[in-house]
Design a protein around this motif. Sequence first.
Motif, PDB file in Angstrom:
ATOM      1  N   PHE A 511       0.886  -1.147  -0.051  1.00 43.03           N
ATOM      2  CA  PHE A 511       0.005  -0.001  -0.108  1.00 43.03           C
ATOM      3  C   PHE A 511       0.835   1.146  -0.045  1.00 43.03           C
ATOM      4  CE2 PHE A 511      -2.217  -3.447   1.998  1.00 43.03           C
ATOM      5  CZ  PHE A 511      -3.531  -3.568   1.449  1.00 43.03           C
ATOM      6  N   SER A 512       0.573   2.073  -0.773  1.00 43.52           N
ATOM      7  CA  SER A 512       1.351   3.444  -1.033  1.00 43.52           C
ATOM      8  C   SER A 512       0.873   4.240   0.271  1.00 43.52           C
ATOM      9  CB  SER A 512       0.965   4.064  -2.193  1.00 43.52           C
ATOM     10  OG  SER A 512      -0.457   4.610  -2.289  1.00 43.52           O
ATOM     11  N   SER A 513       1.656   5.119   0.478  1.00 41.84           N
ATOM     12  CA  SER A 513       1.385   6.227   1.767  1.00 41.84           C
ATOM     13  C   SER A 513       0.287   6.978   1.445  1.00 41.84           C
ATOM     14  CB  SER A 513       2.755   7.236   1.696  1.00 41.84           C
ATOM     15  OG  SER A 513       2.855   8.002   0.556  1.00 41.84           O
ATOM     16  N   ALA A 514       0.069   7.412  -0.022  1.00 36.84           N
ATOM     17  CA  ALA A 514      -1.281   8.170  -0.338  1.00 36.84           C
ATOM     18  C   ALA A 514      -2.304   7.339  -0.045  1.00 36.84           C
ATOM     19  CB  ALA A 514      -1.234   8.476  -1.693  1.00 36.84           C
ATOM     20  N   LEU A 515      -2.442   5.879  -0.354  1.00 36.76           N
ATOM     21  CA  LEU A 515      -3.744   5.030   0.215  1.00 36.76           C
ATOM     22  C   LEU A 515      -3.740   4.897   1.546  1.00 36.76           C
ATOM     23  CD1 LEU A 515      -5.894   3.459  -0.864  1.00 36.76           C
ATOM     24  CD2 LEU A 515      -4.477   1.495  -1.495  1.00 36.76           C
ATOM     25  N   ILE A 704      -5.229   5.023  -7.767  1.00 39.99           N
ATOM     26  CA  ILE A 704      -4.673   3.798  -8.566  1.00 39.99           C
ATOM     27  C   ILE A 704      -3.226   3.802  -8.466  1.00 39.99           C
ATOM     28  CG2 ILE A 704      -4.766   3.159 -11.181  1.00 39.99           C
ATOM     29  CD1 ILE A 704      -7.031   4.836 -11.737  1.00 39.99           C
ATOM     30  N   GLN A 705      -2.841   2.729  -7.824  1.00 42.03           N
ATOM     31  CA  GLN A 705      -1.266   2.587  -7.969  1.00 42.03           C
ATOM     32  C   GLN A 705      -0.805   1.740  -9.143  1.00 42.03           C
ATOM     33  OE1 GLN A 705      -1.236   1.851  -3.045  1.00 42.03           O
ATOM     34  NE2 GLN A 705      -0.588   0.176  -4.573  1.00 42.03           N
ATOM     35  N   THR A 706       0.299   2.499  -9.863  1.00 44.51           N
ATOM     36  CA  THR A 706       0.789   1.977 -11.133  1.00 44.51           C
ATOM     37  C   THR A 706       2.326   2.230 -10.988  1.00 44.51           C
ATOM     38  OG1 THR A 706       0.858   2.153 -13.533  1.00 44.51           O
ATOM     39  CG2 THR A 706       0.401   4.313 -12.107  1.00 44.51           C
TER      40      THR A 706
END
Length: 839
Positions: A511-515, A704-706
Amino acid sequence: MNKLPINVDAPEERTTLFADIILPVPIPKLFTYRVPQELNETIAEGYRVIVQFGKKKILTGVVGKVHVQPPKEYEAKYVLEVLDDRPVISPVQIKLFHWIAAYYICTIGEVLNVALPSGLKLSSQSRIQLNPERPWEDEEIDFSEKEFVLLRALGNNSSLTYDEAAEVLQQKSIYHTLKSLIQKEVVLLYEEVQAKYKPKKVNKVRLSEEYVQDEHILEQLFSTLEKKPKQVEILLKYLQEVPVYHDQQANISGLEKQSFYQAGLSKSSLNTLIKNKVFHEFEEIVSRFGKLDPLNPQEIVLSPEQTATRDEILNQFLEKDIVLLHGITGSGKTEIYIDLIKNTLENGAQVLYLLPEIALTTQIVKRLQKIFGDQMGIYHSKYSDNERVEVWDGVINGQYSFVVGVRSSIFLPFDNLGLIIVDEEHEPSYKQFDPAPRYHARDLALVLANMHHAKTLLGSATPSVESFFLAKKGKYGFVNLNKRYGESTLPEISIVDVLRERKKKLMREDFSSALVSAINDSLATGNQAIIFQNRRGYAPYIACHECNWIPKCESCAVSLTYHMYRNELRCHYCGYREKPHSACPACGSTKLNTVGFGTEKLEEDLKLIFPEAKVRRMDLDTTRSKYSYQNIIEEFEAGDIDILVGTQMVSKGLDFKSVNLVGILDVDRLLHFPDFRAAERTFQLVTQVSGRAGRRKEKGKVIIQTSNVDEPILSMITKSAYSKFFDLEILERKNFSYPPFTRLIKITVKNPDKKVCYSGTDMLLNLLREKLGSSRVRGPIEPIIGKIRNLFLMELLIKIERDKVNLNTAKNFIRTSCDEILTERRLKGTKITIDVDPY
């Protein structure tokens, strides 16, 4: 009335009838059977019959045609029995079955096998009986003790099943005993044919007539039972539930025995009252779906935009039989559907409402039931065989004039369809892959509607390229609805670069920090989040850190997926399972690591990152039972789940008021899947799952993670630029001869021997290219998974231009070419599947 004189000397003329029977076997023709004279008046097209097929098989078939022409190639066997007193298959259905068999290059028997609910087919059970021509007592034969016990049991019963005989002998296997008795010719085996469908029955009681007719007799009964309080309680319970003196008809309906037991009343006391003829006991056949009256019969109130859209659809229907409704997510398409359904039903016609998945039916069905009540039937694979038969019969007898269902509901016996709605028409779930027929329900809906002279409405926020192309060409009507219903607005979509986050070590697991920050905010405000990852299991595979060994399936050329919850490695193609290894079998290292992530791993990670949150998962593994979809959705709707992790099940038309965040992981895998539809599917899936966020006043958020933030399609998704996406995609399709400019037919050759598989594919390739040309027949190629269930696979892809080639002629040639290959002795064990419109 004058009667014609009868000439007693004249022989009676009796017509010999023959029936062409559709049998559920993969043979490309109907079989003609002779109709016994006594069945002449009871047999007709669409009736189920029992026939003998081959030497031993007894099959349920459907009458396709009744005529007087005997078969020329063989002597017709007799129809054994007619099962129905009315047709269970309509003439339109039989016409549709023939169309499906021709278009999808399969047999009409395969179509029937898929179309007819299992409960309408027959099962046969082996039974054992004494040989009447050789009484065993008269035979001078030595019988073993077990044989003697079984013979005596058969003497006391007309016949026994295998299981009953095993119980008599008190052993699991009776094969040797039975074989010995058959060799001694004192017992016979035969097949008993039984109907699978059994109506649901309830045991009920009603008060005997004498007590209903005269209150004084009832008062005397109470006096008699004064010292039997348990029986008095039962009488009072009955009179409380059934107002016999206000409505004598109510007594005829009676009361279920179960209701007394549920109230904690004495079972033996009730049986005593029945024995003493105070109550009369009877059985009643009831629906498995219970009684459901409309709870909300008022008119649906459409917004001005919805009203204008509805009116435009009706105007388009004046000129076109098919209309495509392009309505963005959350625009309120369902309200428009409901209005059109009510209008069609009021005009006396039937309606079929197709949905791509059972997950979708759960939420929409609850809503529709409140409006349409018992007028509506539901049809999908989670229903039992008996439940599906009841819906089938309900359509025939007019109980259900409106059916909501998944792709198999296209086969229901409608006789007066006025409207078919195909919701989320772009969904790949409408395509049947195995077994044959490998049909597409959306395309069949168009054919079925045409046969009924009905209208078809295709609805989607992200239409399929083919449907949008046909709408732009003017073949379909087209209506656009580009405003969300009420005060909700489209969500804000953010793209997060996971490569950058990993370099800066900002990622928490996957999981990204933003998410993570967005989930925290969602939980803090009492809202809910959906996390989408289109891969189930804990991890795609396990690999050895030292030598990179990866556990593979024994039967398929694919790595095993790790499922932590069950602590097993599982093949998603054949179901093979094994326990995880503690050490690498190749090098002995104990450093075995999981690679990648599926929904199960995300669920575990979220529970660690957000220990206070209630996290649930919705994928194929958690929704196998009948009501599992419904239970998860109801829990989420009630706020009992904070974060729902799921596969594409969570993307389809679900409407939750408190969801303000959607996280989409691993979008790159979707986008780079080796399929010409990869871009289209990615746009559709990401747009659809994004549409679950912010469906009320509060603006939703999508992350959206990419690994590739510059991917053009992601930019189009963030701007909801479907038309721009379509313009680019249609150019690609035209340049590389893909649908809608061509029709595709995929042929898969399978064999346990890899060399034989390759050899058979090459032979078929040469045969097809002789007539169709090398430019139309591509391959052979080994598919991504080159071995499944111990069969090696090779594929050919045929591209047929829509305007230059006679499709029926080409398909007949393809069928005969495949049949020719299968007759080759050196290709023994080869199987060939043909898939028309495969992707």
